[in-house]
Every structure is written in C-alpha cells, then in structure tokens.
Scaffold this motif. Sequence first.
Motif, PDB file in Angstrom:
ATOM      1  N   MET A   1      40.571  46.393 -51.524  1.00  0.00           N
ATOM      2  CA  MET A   1      40.004  46.609 -52.855  1.00  0.00           C
ATOM      3  C   MET A   1      41.119  46.557 -53.900  1.00  0.00           C
ATOM      4  N   LEU A   2      40.862  45.849 -55.020  1.00  0.00           N
ATOM      5  CA  LEU A   2      41.798  45.832 -56.125  1.00  0.00           C
ATOM      6  C   LEU A   2      41.652  47.123 -56.930  1.00  0.00           C
ATOM      7  N   LYS A   3      42.762  47.735 -57.241  1.00  0.00           N
ATOM      8  CA  LYS A   3      42.735  48.892 -58.133  1.00  0.00           C
ATOM      9  C   LYS A   3      42.720  48.393 -59.572  1.00  0.00           C
ATOM     10  N   SER A 147      14.970  45.091 -59.396  1.00  0.00           N
ATOM     11  CA  SER A 147      15.586  43.777 -59.202  1.00  0.00           C
ATOM     12  C   SER A 147      16.503  43.428 -60.365  1.00  0.00           C
ATOM     13  N   ALA A 148      16.139  43.842 -61.577  1.00  0.00           N
ATOM     14  CA  ALA A 148      16.973  43.535 -62.745  1.00  0.00           C
ATOM     15  C   ALA A 148      18.323  44.249 -62.686  1.00  0.00           C
ATOM     16  N   ILE A 149      18.359  45.414 -62.039  1.00  0.00           N
ATOM     17  CA  ILE A 149      19.589  46.202 -61.999  1.00  0.00           C
ATOM     18  C   ILE A 149      20.732  45.451 -61.312  1.00  0.00           C
ATOM     19  N   ILE A 150      20.413  44.492 -60.454  1.00  0.00           N
ATOM     20  CA  ILE A 150      21.462  43.723 -59.768  1.00  0.00           C
ATOM     21  C   ILE A 150      22.306  42.946 -60.759  1.00  0.00           C
ATOM     22  N   PHE A 151      21.725  42.585 -61.914  1.00  0.00           N
ATOM     23  CA  PHE A 151      22.457  41.818 -62.915  1.00  0.00           C
ATOM     24  C   PHE A 151      23.399  42.709 -63.722  1.00  0.00           C
ATOM     25  N   ALA A 152      23.248  44.017 -63.607  1.00  0.00           N
ATOM     26  CA  ALA A 152      24.158  44.944 -64.276  1.00  0.00           C
ATOM     27  C   ALA A 152      25.245  45.448 -63.339  1.00  0.00           C
ATOM     28  N   VAL A 153      24.867  45.783 -62.107  1.00  0.00           N
ATOM     29  CA  VAL A 153      25.821  46.387 -61.181  1.00  0.00           C
ATOM     30  C   VAL A 153      26.958  45.430 -60.831  1.00  0.00           C
ATOM     31  N   ASP A 154      26.703  44.136 -60.938  1.00  0.00           N
ATOM     32  CA  ASP A 154      27.758  43.149 -60.718  1.00  0.00           C
ATOM     33  C   ASP A 154      28.925  43.388 -61.676  1.00  0.00           C
ATOM     34  N   ASN A 155      28.622  43.727 -62.917  1.00  0.00           N
ATOM     35  CA  ASN A 155      29.663  44.035 -63.905  1.00  0.00           C
ATOM     36  C   ASN A 155      30.410  45.307 -63.543  1.00  0.00           C
ATOM     37  N   PHE A 156      29.698  46.304 -63.042  1.00  0.00           N
ATOM     38  CA  PHE A 156      30.323  47.575 -62.682  1.00  0.00           C
ATOM     39  C   PHE A 156      31.304  47.405 -61.516  1.00  0.00           C
ATOM     40  N   LEU A 157      30.935  46.570 -60.563  1.00  0.00           N
ATOM     41  CA  LEU A 157      31.821  46.325 -59.430  1.00  0.00           C
ATOM     42  C   LEU A 157      33.118  45.655 -59.879  1.00  0.00           C
ATOM     43  N   VAL A 159      34.541  45.865 -62.816  1.00  0.00           N
ATOM     44  CA  VAL A 159      35.359  46.834 -63.545  1.00  0.00           C
ATOM     45  C   VAL A 159      36.206  47.654 -62.569  1.00  0.00           C
ATOM     46  N   CYS A 160      35.645  47.939 -61.418  1.00  0.00           N
ATOM     47  CA  CYS A 160      36.351  48.728 -60.399  1.00  0.00           C
ATOM     48  C   CYS A 160      37.287  47.879 -59.537  1.00  0.00           C
ATOM     49  N   GLY A 161      37.404  46.602 -59.856  1.00  0.00           N
ATOM     50  CA  GLY A 161      38.286  45.729 -59.090  1.00  0.00           C
ATOM     51  C   GLY A 161      37.677  45.198 -57.816  1.00  0.00           C
ATOM     52  N   LYS A 162      36.373  45.425 -57.605  1.00  0.00           N
ATOM     53  CA  LYS A 162      35.709  44.958 -56.385  1.00  0.00           C
ATOM     54  C   LYS A 162      35.205  43.524 -56.585  1.00  0.00           C
ATOM     55  N   ILE A 163      36.138  42.625 -56.842  1.00  0.00           N
ATOM     56  CA  ILE A 163      35.784  41.242 -57.150  1.00  0.00           C
ATOM     57  C   ILE A 163      35.217  40.537 -55.921  1.00  0.00           C
ATOM     58  N   LYS A 164      35.899  40.672 -54.797  1.00  0.00           N
ATOM     59  CA  LYS A 164      35.432  40.000 -53.580  1.00  0.00           C
ATOM     60  C   LYS A 164      34.115  40.596 -53.082  1.00  0.00           C
ATOM     61  N   THR A 165      33.955  41.902 -53.271  1.00  0.00           N
ATOM     62  CA  THR A 165      32.683  42.530 -52.898  1.00  0.00           C
ATOM     63  C   THR A 165      31.544  41.951 -53.718  1.00  0.00           C
ATOM     64  N   SER A 166      31.791  41.804 -55.015  1.00  0.00           N
ATOM     65  CA  SER A 166      30.794  41.204 -55.896  1.00  0.00           C
ATOM     66  C   SER A 166      30.463  39.787 -55.448  1.00  0.00           C
ATOM     67  N   MET A 167      31.493  39.013 -55.119  1.00  0.00           N
ATOM     68  CA  MET A 167      31.281  37.642 -54.664  1.00  0.00           C
ATOM     69  C   MET A 167      30.471  37.609 -53.364  1.00  0.00           C
ATOM     70  N   THR A 168      30.824  38.468 -52.417  1.00  0.00           N
ATOM     71  CA  THR A 168      30.128  38.512 -51.129  1.00  0.00           C
ATOM     72  C   THR A 168      28.662  38.879 -51.305  1.00  0.00           C
ATOM     73  N   ILE A 169      28.390  39.842 -52.181  1.00  0.00           N
ATOM     74  CA  ILE A 169      27.009  40.257 -52.430  1.00  0.00           C
ATOM     75  C   ILE A 169      26.201  39.106 -53.025  1.00  0.00           C
ATOM     76  N   ASN A 170      26.772  38.411 -53.996  1.00  0.00           N
ATOM     77  CA  ASN A 170      26.068  37.298 -54.624  1.00  0.00           C
ATOM     78  C   ASN A 170      25.772  36.172 -53.637  1.00  0.00           C
ATOM     79  N   ILE A 171      26.756  35.866 -52.798  1.00  0.00           N
ATOM     80  CA  ILE A 171      26.558  34.812 -51.800  1.00  0.00           C
ATOM     81  C   ILE A 171      25.485  35.224 -50.794  1.00  0.00           C
TER      82      ILE A 171
END
Length: 453
Positions: A1-3, A147-157, A159-171
């Motif tokens: 995880m990125l800090k 279902s709409a909340i998924i379009f917001a939580v991506d931004n929150f991840l 911000v926390c440096g969870k870039i790869k987690t966000s990518m994995t979830i989207n894929i």
Amino acid sequence: MLKTTFFEKAPIRKLFFKIAIPGAIGMLFSAIYVVIDGFFVSLYLGQTAFSAVNLVWPFIYIMFSVADMVGVGSSVLMAIRLGEKRNEEANRIFTFATLFILIFEFVLAVLSYFLAPFILDIMGAEGELKSLGIEYLQTYVIFLPFSAIIFAVDNFLRVCGKIKTSMTINISMSLLIIILEYLFLGVFKFGIFGSALASCISFLIFSIISYLPFLLKKLDIQFIYPKVTKKDVFLIFKNGLPIFLNNIAGKLPGIVFNILLLKMVGEAGVSAYGTLMYIECFIIPILYGMCDSLQPAIGYNYGANKMDRVKKIEILCLISSFLVCLISFILMISFPTNFALIFTESNLEETVAITSFAIFIYAFTYLTRRISFSLQSFFAAISRPIEATMISLSISCIFPFILILCFYSLSDLGIWLNFPISSLLTAIVALLIVFIKWKKKTLFIENKDNKNT
C-alpha cells in the motif's frame, strides 16, 4: 500500500507511473462494461433494444455522476487536509460524504423509478422502444443507492494511496459484469432488464468490498462521527461541481441530441450517437483515470505548499493526455467504418453509413479535448472551483447548446459538428484562463480559503 507521504516525497516520474498508469487502467476497465453492455444488447436483443439503452443511459450516467461529484469534491478536501496533517477533519469529511451519497441516491432512486415513463415520453419514444427504455431504467434505479457509491469510493481509495487496489477492483468488477451479462442475456435470455441487473449486482458486490478496508480501519482514512462545518459542505460541492459537469459533458446536450436525432433520422441516428458514446468509453476513462488519480497527489502537495511538485505533476498530466488523444484521433479517422460495425449489423447500410460519418467528424474532438480536461482537473485538485467550473460549463452546456441553435438547419451534420467545435472553443477558454492567471502571477499560489478552513 502507498502511504499518503508518497505523494510528497516520491520522484515525480515514479509517482506518475505508480499512480496515473494504474488509475488509467482501472478506469478503462471500469468503463469497458458499458461497451460490452452495448455489444451484448445489440447482439442478443437487436437494434431497438440498443437504441432504448442509448436513450436512457444519459439519465443513468447523470445519477451516478452525482455520487462521483461528492466523492471527488470530498476527496480534494481530504487530500489537502492530509497534506496539512489535519487527519481528523479528513475522516469527518469522508464519513459525511459516504452518508450523504447513500441518502441522496435513495431519494433520487424513488423519484426516478416513478418518473421513468414520463422521461421516455419526453424523449419521444413510443411502442417497444419506450417499454424497453422504461424496463432498463427502472432496473438500474432499484439498486441506485448501493451501486452509485462505487463511483465515489474509488476516489477515497486513491486518496489513501490504494491505487492498485482501486485498479484491481475496477478490473474485477468489469469482468464480473461481462460474465453476468453473457449469462443473463446469452444463456438465460432474461431480456433487457438482465443487462442492467448484471451491472447492478456487480456494483453492489464491489461497493461492499471497497469499503471493507475503511470499516476495518486499515487505511489513513476512517469512519468517525460525521461532524463537518457548513463551509466544508459548501467546498465539497464547490470542488466536486467541475468534475460533475465534466462527467456529464455531452450527457445533458446528449438528451437533446437523442430527441433531435430521433426526429431527424429515426433510430439510426440514435444508434449512431450511442456508438460514439461507446467509443468514448475507451478514451475518456483513460484521461479521467490519469488526471483524477493525480488529483490527490496534486492536492496533497498543494496543502503542503510544495508548488514546484504541483507544476511538474501537471506537466506530466498534460503530456500523457496529449498522447492518448492523438492516438485516438488517428485510429478514429482511419477506421470509422470498422468502429461502426462493432455495434451495428452490416446489413443495416443506412445506419452504418450515418455512424461511420459521425465517427469521422467526432474524431476531431480529441485534437483539443485533452486541454480542457487536464486543466479542469488541475484547478479542481487545488481547490480552485471557479476556474474549473468555467471550463466544465463551457464543454458541458454553454457551447453545445449554443451550437445546437447555430447548426440546427444542418440536420444530423450539425449535431456531429457540435462536438469538435465545442471542444475547440472550450480549449480556448481554458488556455485564456491559464494565460490570465499566469500574467497576474496567480496561477500557482497558496489557496487562502483552504488554509483558513
């Protein structure tokens, strides 16, 4: 995880490749389901169902964009607060944003469900086209809050440096949608509601998965009592409005375009416009993914008053978005018919001809689109919403609606010309804003509003 400290200390190029590239890939996969949805609907349900989806999709997208607006607006504040080492305030903003989205989208879902027939009447749909559109829209809104909340939580991840987690979830989410859509349409023959159901089930599942790290308190951002000031609430919407307008660029005018196309050239025109939007689903998410993923890094460094890093990150964003748009332009102008045939049966010669011509004209949009997109995202990231909103309003409403009136006599040609000319005019507006700020030496200054909040 990125800090989050990675935003402040990492070399700029390393930061770009660690954040922007995974962000672009994740956003691309998160939009691929839209393209596959169009392909499966056209393949299994026919051209009328394909046109019905295209008629109501702008309304669905706008409802999702509300959640994204709050997600982006709050994440801008969260990133700046983290850069200022005010973590508790960032947590309160995060909690408030999540609760607000759930409540607001629930109210929106109830209203949209009962207004669905009225919406299709306004669009001018009749018979099977209308009934299919209602069925598709109502299925989506039943699941809307979760279902709409998924379009917001991506931004929150991010911000926390969870870039790869966000990518994995989207894929993963996109792959699940594709699998479910094939099963519901191709195997079980559910009909058009099966297409919407596949997406909604996947959104729901991955919304829960996305929030687990926050609930388990494994990230820099956590749930606490959502006490926020009126100024924070105002800034959330003020900062989120530009990206909301950018998200719906073409959607509000698109509703008008669909009405006019249905009147001018029938379902063939609506189908052609839908194909343009599906093609855009490959391009805009890459731009959005890069620019949006870099927003927390820009905001963090802005909050830490490291303006030199802010400049370098934005320059990389401009260069990378230029390359994406240039490649897109070359491909679209070289193979318009090939793109048209992805979503249109070859025996529908009139529809193929209209769509190919529309794609050729639309390609010129990408010669200038990256300018307004990158600069709007930059201003939003440093909490300069007035400048960002001016750019977003220009591309989403002002120029498209002005040009609708100017080109109305040109029939469908006027609609296709609307896109590249609106993009060009908006790029000029964006560059003028930058030039004026640069001349006044106010382009890169510490934002006093954020410092005092």
